[in-house]
Write a protein that holds these residues in place. Structure first.
Motif, mmCIF file in Angstrom:
data_model
loop_
_atom_site.group_PDB
_atom_site.id
_atom_site.type_symbol
_atom_site.label_atom_id
_atom_site.label_comp_id
_atom_site.label_asym_id
_atom_site.label_seq_id
_atom_site.Cartn_x
_atom_site.Cartn_y
_atom_site.Cartn_z
ATOM 1 N N PRO A 173 7.529 -16.662 8.607
ATOM 2 C CA PRO A 173 6.624 -17.805 8.763
ATOM 3 C C PRO A 173 5.184 -17.360 9.019
ATOM 4 O O PRO A 173 4.928 -16.468 9.824
ATOM 5 N N GLY A 174 4.273 -17.964 8.287
ATOM 6 C CA GLY A 174 2.859 -17.650 8.432
ATOM 7 C C GLY A 174 2.412 -16.452 7.626
ATOM 8 O O GLY A 174 1.226 -16.179 7.512
ATOM 9 N N LEU A 175 3.358 -15.709 7.062
ATOM 10 C CA LEU A 175 3.025 -14.518 6.302
ATOM 11 C C LEU A 175 3.409 -14.652 4.831
ATOM 12 O O LEU A 175 2.564 -14.539 3.954
ATOM 13 N N GLY A 176 4.683 -14.905 4.571
ATOM 14 C CA GLY A 176 5.102 -15.065 3.183
ATOM 15 C C GLY A 176 6.596 -14.926 3.018
ATOM 16 O O GLY A 176 7.346 -14.807 3.981
ATOM 17 N N LYS A 177 7.007 -14.912 1.753
ATOM 18 C CA LYS A 177 8.424 -14.828 1.406
ATOM 19 C C LYS A 177 8.641 -13.621 0.514
ATOM 20 O O LYS A 177 7.949 -13.452 -0.489
ATOM 21 N N PHE A 178 9.598 -12.767 0.878
ATOM 22 C CA PHE A 178 9.973 -11.604 0.095
ATOM 23 C C PHE A 178 11.259 -11.951 -0.638
ATOM 24 O O PHE A 178 12.224 -12.388 -0.019
ATOM 25 N N ALA A 179 11.281 -11.759 -1.959
ATOM 26 C CA ALA A 179 12.459 -12.115 -2.741
ATOM 27 C C ALA A 179 12.625 -11.137 -3.894
ATOM 28 O O ALA A 179 11.711 -10.373 -4.230
ATOM 29 N N CYS A 180 13.800 -11.182 -4.506
ATOM 30 C CA CYS A 180 14.105 -10.372 -5.671
ATOM 31 C C CYS A 180 14.154 -11.301 -6.880
ATOM 32 O O CYS A 180 14.716 -12.385 -6.809
ATOM 33 N N ARG A 181 13.544 -10.867 -7.987
ATOM 34 C CA ARG A 181 13.504 -11.690 -9.181
ATOM 35 C C ARG A 181 14.004 -10.863 -10.353
ATOM 36 O O ARG A 181 13.649 -9.696 -10.512
ATOM 37 N N ALA A 182 14.842 -11.486 -11.184
ATOM 38 C CA ALA A 182 15.351 -10.809 -12.383
ATOM 39 C C ALA A 182 14.380 -11.020 -13.533
ATOM 40 O O ALA A 182 13.891 -12.130 -13.747
ATOM 41 N N ALA A 221 10.763 -6.830 -6.958
ATOM 42 C CA ALA A 221 10.485 -7.511 -5.697
ATOM 43 C C ALA A 221 9.280 -8.418 -5.902
ATOM 44 O O ALA A 221 8.331 -8.071 -6.605
ATOM 45 N N LYS A 222 9.322 -9.583 -5.296
ATOM 46 C CA LYS A 222 8.225 -10.538 -5.411
ATOM 47 C C LYS A 222 7.857 -11.006 -4.003
ATOM 48 O O LYS A 222 8.728 -11.291 -3.188
ATOM 49 N N VAL A 223 6.568 -11.073 -3.736
ATOM 50 C CA VAL A 223 6.081 -11.568 -2.452
ATOM 51 C C VAL A 223 5.231 -12.800 -2.723
ATOM 52 O O VAL A 223 4.265 -12.745 -3.486
#
Length: 96
Positions: free
Chosen positions: A50-59, A82-84
């Motif tokens: 929260p307040g920073l961002g979301k770290f996720a994996c994308r194909a 990886a996507k931020v």
């Protein structure tokens, strides 16, 4: 904006100061946080700070790419990256 990025040592010192603890505990905290985010994203999940961002994996699908040096085109196989995504709160602070 030629300011150098914050180093890990500086980040650990800032975390220790903010938490009111020693640098060893702050370094352990940072290492644990990094490990948790890395393992979750590598498994295909996502982590939101929260307040920073979301770290996720994308194909990414298989696609045609071009070598800029030779102009040769070739098929690049599908992969994962990886996507931020930056949080709105952080964008607002940056643009204020």
């Amino acid at each position: 904006m030629s300011q150098k990025p914050m180093t890990k040592t500086q980040l650990v010192a800032a975390i220790a100061e903010g938490m009111g603890s020693d640098k060893k505990s702050a370094d352990a905290f940072l290492g644990t946080l990094t490990s948790i985010i890395t393992n979750e994203v590598a498994a295909g999940g996502a982590v939101t700070l929260p307040g920073l961002g979301k770290f996720a994996c994308r194909a990414r699908p298989e696609r045609m790419v071009r070598n800029p040096a030779t102009g040769e085109q070739f098929q690049k196989p599908a992969d994962r990256v990886a996507k931020v995504t930056i949080a709105k709160a952080l964008k607002d602070v940056i643009n204020a």
